[in-house]
Write a protein that holds these residues in place. Structure first.
Motif, mmCIF file in Angstrom:
data_model
loop_
_atom_site.group_PDB
_atom_site.id
_atom_site.type_symbol
_atom_site.label_atom_id
_atom_site.label_comp_id
_atom_site.label_asym_id
_atom_site.label_seq_id
_atom_site.Cartn_x
_atom_site.Cartn_y
_atom_site.Cartn_z
ATOM 1 N N LYS A 90 2.201 1.734 -3.482
ATOM 2 C CA LYS A 90 1.350 2.395 -4.492
ATOM 3 C C LYS A 90 0.783 3.573 -4.165
ATOM 4 C CE LYS A 90 -3.391 1.152 -6.094
ATOM 5 N NZ LYS A 90 -4.680 0.496 -6.094
ATOM 6 N N ALA A 91 1.191 4.129 -2.979
ATOM 7 C CA ALA A 91 0.779 5.532 -2.707
ATOM 8 C C ALA A 91 1.895 6.551 -3.144
ATOM 9 C CB ALA A 91 0.804 5.667 -1.073
ATOM 10 N N SER A 92 3.270 5.762 -3.043
ATOM 11 C CA SER A 92 4.179 6.471 -3.659
ATOM 12 C C SER A 92 4.204 6.778 -4.981
ATOM 13 C CB SER A 92 5.484 6.082 -3.283
ATOM 14 O OG SER A 92 5.684 5.975 -1.837
ATOM 15 N N ALA A 93 3.773 5.531 -5.731
ATOM 16 C CA ALA A 93 3.670 5.563 -7.224
ATOM 17 C C ALA A 93 2.511 6.453 -7.607
ATOM 18 C CB ALA A 93 3.273 3.970 -7.663
ATOM 19 N N THR A 94 1.622 6.450 -6.826
ATOM 20 C CA THR A 94 0.466 7.370 -7.200
ATOM 21 C C THR A 94 0.689 9.111 -7.098
ATOM 22 O OG1 THR A 94 -1.087 5.815 -6.250
ATOM 23 C CG2 THR A 94 -1.870 8.360 -6.531
ATOM 24 N N VAL A 95 1.569 9.223 -5.902
ATOM 25 C CA VAL A 95 2.159 10.652 -5.911
ATOM 26 C C VAL A 95 3.026 10.857 -7.009
ATOM 27 C CG1 VAL A 95 3.571 12.221 -4.470
ATOM 28 C CG2 VAL A 95 1.680 10.674 -3.627
ATOM 29 N N ARG A 133 0.764 -1.223 -0.041
ATOM 30 C CA ARG A 133 -0.026 -0.180 -0.036
ATOM 31 C C ARG A 133 0.834 1.110 -0.025
ATOM 32 N NH1 ARG A 133 -4.102 0.031 4.447
ATOM 33 N NH2 ARG A 133 -4.609 2.048 3.795
ATOM 34 N N SER A 176 3.349 9.810 -9.861
ATOM 35 C CA SER A 176 2.769 9.896 -11.119
ATOM 36 C C SER A 176 2.006 11.380 -11.171
ATOM 37 C CB SER A 176 1.908 8.815 -11.384
ATOM 38 O OG SER A 176 0.866 8.701 -12.596
ATOM 39 N N LEU A 177 1.338 11.627 -10.135
ATOM 40 C CA LEU A 177 0.755 12.902 -10.198
ATOM 41 C C LEU A 177 1.537 13.991 -10.479
ATOM 42 C CD1 LEU A 177 -2.281 13.672 -9.909
ATOM 43 C CD2 LEU A 177 -1.938 13.884 -7.326
#
Length: 126
Positions: free
Chosen positions: A71-76, A68, A78-79
């Motif tokens: 995934k949170a790091s990847a989301t940030v 998790r 990416s954004l």
């Protein structure tokens, strides 16, 4: 392409040069695909530059602890990179999103916060 085809018969079949020529000929359509669409760039330098922070930060990801967290790091990441690609200053963009996401109650209001839907003038307004 004509030069490659002509010279492929002039080098030994077991040489690295022959293998390189054959590879190029086999990939010719993909290598020249950018010619069919003027929006495509011959170079992938922009993509390489966009992913460089990921390669540099790779060691830091070892400490994500959980899937998790990763995934949170990847989301940030990416954004942030998408904000940059859309001409936005990342800190100002994230600040804008955090100020407005709590009040977004519809899909349209959330989509309005995506980097390609936010303009710099909106960011300056707060």
């Amino acid at each position: 392409k004509a030069w490659l085809e002509k010279n492929s018969t002039r080098v030994p079949r077991d040489s690295l040069t022959y293998k390189a020529i054959q590879y190029t000929l086999n990939q010719w359509e993909l290598l020249t695909g950018y010619l069919a669409d003027g929006r495509l760039n011959i170079s992938n330098a922009l993509a390489e530059n966009a992913i460089r922070p990921f390669a540099v930060g790779r060691r830091n990801w070892l400490f994500a602890d959980t899937p998790r967290g990763a995934k949170a790091s990847a989301t940030v990441y990416s954004l942030i990179e998408t904000a940059k690609a859309n001409g936005l200053e990342p800190f100002a963009y994230i600040h804008h999103v955090l100020q407005h996401i709590g009040g977004a109650s519809t899909v349209e209001e959330i989509e309005a916060l995506l980097p390609w839907n936010v303009t710099l003038s909106k960011l300056q307004e707060g």
